[in-house]
Design a protein around this motif. Structure first.
Motif, PDB file in Angstrom:
ATOM      1  N   PRO A   1      -4.873  -4.193  -2.091  1.00  0.00           N
ATOM      2  CA  PRO A   1      -4.560  -3.490  -3.339  1.00  0.00           C
ATOM      3  C   PRO A   1      -5.538  -2.352  -3.649  1.00  0.00           C
ATOM      4  N   ALA A   2      -6.812  -2.563  -3.394  1.00  0.00           N
ATOM      5  CA  ALA A   2      -7.805  -1.516  -3.651  1.00  0.00           C
ATOM      6  C   ALA A   2      -7.597  -0.337  -2.711  1.00  0.00           C
ATOM      7  N   ALA A   3      -7.297  -0.628  -1.458  1.00  0.00           N
ATOM      8  CA  ALA A   3      -7.053   0.438  -0.487  1.00  0.00           C
ATOM      9  C   ALA A   3      -5.792   1.207  -0.853  1.00  0.00           C
ATOM     10  N   LYS A   4      -4.778   0.493  -1.278  1.00  0.00           N
ATOM     11  CA  LYS A   4      -3.526   1.137  -1.673  1.00  0.00           C
ATOM     12  C   LYS A   4      -3.758   2.064  -2.868  1.00  0.00           C
ATOM     13  N   GLU A   5      -4.558   1.609  -3.818  1.00  0.00           N
ATOM     14  CA  GLU A   5      -4.876   2.420  -4.999  1.00  0.00           C
ATOM     15  C   GLU A   5      -5.684   3.660  -4.609  1.00  0.00           C
ATOM     16  N   ALA A   6      -6.626   3.505  -3.689  1.00  0.00           N
ATOM     17  CA  ALA A   6      -7.430   4.642  -3.241  1.00  0.00           C
ATOM     18  C   ALA A   6      -6.558   5.679  -2.533  1.00  0.00           C
ATOM     19  N   VAL A   7      -5.636   5.229  -1.737  1.00  0.00           N
ATOM     20  CA  VAL A   7      -4.733   6.139  -1.034  1.00  0.00           C
ATOM     21  C   VAL A   7      -3.855   6.882  -2.035  1.00  0.00           C
ATOM     22  N   GLU A   8      -3.358   6.185  -3.033  1.00  0.00           N
ATOM     23  CA  GLU A   8      -2.509   6.815  -4.043  1.00  0.00           C
ATOM     24  C   GLU A   8      -3.295   7.836  -4.864  1.00  0.00           C
ATOM     25  N   THR A   9      -4.534   7.519  -5.203  1.00  0.00           N
ATOM     26  CA  THR A   9      -5.387   8.458  -5.943  1.00  0.00           C
ATOM     27  C   THR A   9      -5.611   9.726  -5.131  1.00  0.00           C
TER      28      THR A   9
END
Length: 144
Positions: A30-38
């Motif tokens: 989830p953290a990686a997914k959020e970083a990619v989206e940002t």
């Protein structure tokens, strides 16, 4: 190495490390997914800002921070005209203490992108050339 031994090696590694990879993906996913989206949003905002600046006389873009967010402020000459993403802070206040000499024109931005891309390509070619000489004993001087 034959394909069957590669498959066997892959199967052994999957059996050994697979459960760890799944557990790590659950925690970090989830953290990686959020970083990619940002990062995706930031790139989209930067591209929109430079597209807007291309259409303006003496257009330029300044990267600013507002809290935790990166904001790209578009200038027409010395006047701020837009921000990507849009912010509630007035543009004049956003750039009040900014170093305006760090503004980038769309042409400078394009030149920088091209030079960085060329540098990456050159490093990739050099890396491939280096790895191909490792595999060839004649190139290493051990042949006759």
């Amino acid at each position: 190495m034959p394909a069957s031994s590669n498959a066997a090696k892959a199967a052994k590694l999957a059996a050994k490390y697979g459960p760890h990879a799944v557990a790590a993906a659950k925690v970090v996913g989830p953290a990686a997914k959020e970083a990619v989206e940002t990062q995706r949003k930031r790139v989209a905002n930067r591209n929109a800002a430079f597209d807007k600046a291309r259409g303006l006389a003496a257009g330029s873009v300044l990267r600013q921070r507002e809290g935790d967010e990166v904001v790209f402020v578009v200038f027409a000459g010395d006047e701020p005209v837009a921000a990507y993403p849009e912010v509630v802070t007035p543009l004049a206040d956003l750039v009040k203490r900014a170093n305006l000499s760090q503004r980038v024109t769309p042409e400078q931005h394009d030149e920088l992108r091209v030079s960085k891309r060329a540098g990456r390509a050159a490093r990739k070619i050099a890396s491939r050339a280096k790895s191909s000489t490792k595999d060839d004993p004649k190139e290493l001087g051990s042949g006759s």
